[in-house]
Design a protein around this motif. Structure first.
Motif, PDB file in Angstrom:
ATOM      1  N   TYR A   1       0.809  -1.223   0.000  1.00 14.94           N
ATOM      2  CA  TYR A   1       0.000   0.000   0.000  1.00 14.94           C
ATOM      3  C   TYR A   1       0.843   1.276   0.000  1.00 14.94           C
ATOM      4  N   VAL A   2       2.143   1.144   0.163  1.00 12.52           N
ATOM      5  CA  VAL A   2       3.007   2.327   0.346  1.00 12.52           C
ATOM      6  C   VAL A   2       2.930   3.288  -0.828  1.00 12.52           C
ATOM      7  N   ALA A   3       3.079   2.781  -2.040  1.00  6.00           N
ATOM      8  CA  ALA A   3       3.106   3.647  -3.218  1.00  6.00           C
ATOM      9  C   ALA A   3       1.805   4.431  -3.364  1.00  6.00           C
ATOM     10  N   GLU A   4       0.677   3.759  -3.152  1.00  5.07           N
ATOM     11  CA  GLU A   4      -0.619   4.431  -3.310  1.00  5.07           C
ATOM     12  C   GLU A   4      -0.843   5.465  -2.219  1.00  5.07           C
ATOM     13  N   VAL A   5      -0.401   5.145  -0.985  1.00  4.37           N
ATOM     14  CA  VAL A   5      -0.518   6.119   0.107  1.00  4.37           C
ATOM     15  C   VAL A   5       0.333   7.349  -0.188  1.00  4.37           C
ATOM     16  N   GLU A   6       1.558   7.140  -0.667  1.00  3.34           N
ATOM     17  CA  GLU A   6       2.433   8.280  -0.959  1.00  3.34           C
ATOM     18  C   GLU A   6       1.899   9.108  -2.125  1.00  3.34           C
ATOM     19  N   LYS A   7       1.164   8.485  -3.029  1.00  2.00           N
ATOM     20  CA  LYS A   7       0.562   9.211  -4.139  1.00  2.00           C
ATOM     21  C   LYS A   7      -0.604  10.069  -3.664  1.00  2.00           C
ATOM     22  N   ASN A   8      -1.345   9.570  -2.660  1.00  2.00           N
ATOM     23  CA  ASN A   8      -2.548  10.247  -2.165  1.00  2.00           C
ATOM     24  C   ASN A   8      -2.369  10.768  -0.738  1.00  2.00           C
ATOM     25  N   GLY A   9      -1.161  11.077  -0.371  1.00  2.00           N
ATOM     26  CA  GLY A   9      -0.862  11.541   0.984  1.00  2.00           C
ATOM     27  C   GLY A   9       0.590  11.229   1.287  1.00  2.00           C
ATOM     28  N   GLY A  10       0.828  10.405   2.286  1.00  2.00           N
ATOM     29  CA  GLY A  10       2.211  10.035   2.577  1.00  2.00           C
ATOM     30  C   GLY A  10       2.397   9.577   4.006  1.00  2.00           C
ATOM     31  N   PHE A  11       3.629   9.734   4.491  1.00  2.00           N
ATOM     32  CA  PHE A  11       3.986   9.250   5.818  1.00  2.00           C
ATOM     33  C   PHE A  11       4.714  10.329   6.608  1.00  2.00           C
ATOM     34  N   LEU A  12       4.497  10.306   7.926  1.00  2.00           N
ATOM     35  CA  LEU A  12       5.194  11.183   8.850  1.00  2.00           C
ATOM     36  C   LEU A  12       5.829  10.342   9.946  1.00  2.00           C
TER      37      LEU A  12
END
Length: 367
Positions: free
Chosen positions: A189-200
């Motif tokens: 799911y990492v790529a899709e999360v980073e495309k539509n948001g990201g990580f902190l």
């Protein structure tokens, strides 16, 4: 931020016994992290609340060496550092006394002028809890909130997958460095999360997902959000810690009630019982309590469409408002013999159809 400044910020962040509250006090007094590390010890000891034991490691050169290594990782992986005194630092987290002095961000996170909600809960989410979580995000999607969670098993990943499904921005707050994924199964799911948001995260690439890191991470989940929603929780759990932190930050907390015999609902039931959370029985309770408005509500001259088809409940409310003009949500529910949560959902659908509009003071009227 220049690499020169970042080196000293990283070095100060790496010093044992210097937590975020103390680090902010030192930086505020001296003017910068570099000034702190170049100041004489006797001068730092004059600062209120600063003791000799805190400063034992401050001037150890190994922290600058470690900072140089971490800076190399940051630049090679295109990570964005967020310093608590800079404009790109999460605005709501700036008001938290124990917020990290430095965060690391990957992806396309945008928290400015957004509706920010964190969704947390047990890692052993039930099918009913999962269904409510998905329904919640589906119905809140019209308000375009940012969904923040911890990217963990259960409730976290359920919420973040639902956000992606409805094209909402989602942010995962991690308990480790950005060089790894935990749990590993969520790597898909990492790529899709980073495309539509990201990580902190506040953790360096040298940090592993240790238990204490998850508890520390919870204050970021609570701090960046305007409200924290607990879907399910046992009597004890990390999500209850997040709820307590959110309360300490004077943020709204919501909890989904469950049967007294359900072990995964005991934590939520206790939050409600001890008045630490709003009872969340319907998705529309969230925008009602937080006083969210749809974008169209702010635009003048909205006219109801001709021959709009209304459902049975919508017709009842429409006819009541048409004769009584403006009325409170509670009064509408009482007079129309419907529960408040149901009326809130019906009114939202009527707003979308251009039939009614909300007014200040939680009043509604026919357009």
């Amino acid at each position: 931020m220049s690499d020169h400044d970042l080196i000293f910020i990283l070095a100060l962040q790496n010093v044992p016994k210097i937590g975020d509250i103390t680090a902010k006090k030192l930086i505020t007094h001296c003017g910068s992290a570099e000034a702190v590390l170049k100041e004489k010890k006797q001068h730092l000891l004059k600062i209120d609340g600063i003791g000799s034991s805190m400063l034992q490691e401050v001037f150890n050169k190994s922290h600058l060496l470690a900072a140089e290594s971490e800076l190399k990782f940051i630049r090679e992986h295109h990570i964005l550092p967020l310093y608590f005194m800079d404009g790109n630092y999460p605005e709501k987290l700036k008001h938290c006394i124990d917020g990290p002095i430095l965060l690391f961000q990957s992806g396309n996170v945008n928290l400015k002028q957004q509706r920010l909600i964190s969704i947390v809960g047990t890692r052993k989410i039930t099918t009913s809890g999962m269904a409510f979580c998905e329904q919640l995000i589906e119905q809140l999607a019209v308000f375009n909130p940012v969904v923040i969670s911890g990217f963990a098993y259960g409730t976290d990943i359920t919420a973040q997958k639902a956000a992606l499904k409805h094209n909402l921005q989602t942010v995962g707050c991690l308990a480790h460095g950005l060089n790894q994924v935990y749990p590993k199964v969520h790597k898909r799911y990492v790529a899709e999360v980073e495309k539509n948001g990201g990580f902190l995260t506040e953790f360096w690439s040298t940090s592993n997902p240790e238990r204490e890191n998850f508890l520390k991470r919870n204050r970021i989940i609570a701090g960046v959000s305007e409200a924290t929603i607990v879907i399910e929780s046992a009597e004890r759990g990390g999500s209850l810690v997040t709820a307590d932190i959110a309360n300490s930050y004077n943020r709204d907390v919501f909890a989904v009630p469950g049967r007294t015999t359900d072990s995964q609902s005991s934590g939520c039931n206790n939050l409600i019982k001890y008045q630490k959370a709003h009872l969340l029985s319907h998705p529309m309770d969230v925008p009602y309590i937080l006083n969210w408005e749809l974008e169209n509500d702010k635009k003048p001259g909205i006219q109801k469409q001709l021959f709009v088809e209304l459902e049975a409940d919508e017709k009842i409310i429409y006819n009541f408002l048409k004769t009584k003009e403006q009325h409170l949500l509670d009064s509408i529910a009482l007079e129309c013999s419907m529960p408040i949560f149901k009326v809130a959902g019906v009114l939202l659908n009527m707003e979308l159809k251009g039939v009614v509009r909300p007014l200040p003071g939680k009043l509604f009227e026919v357009i």
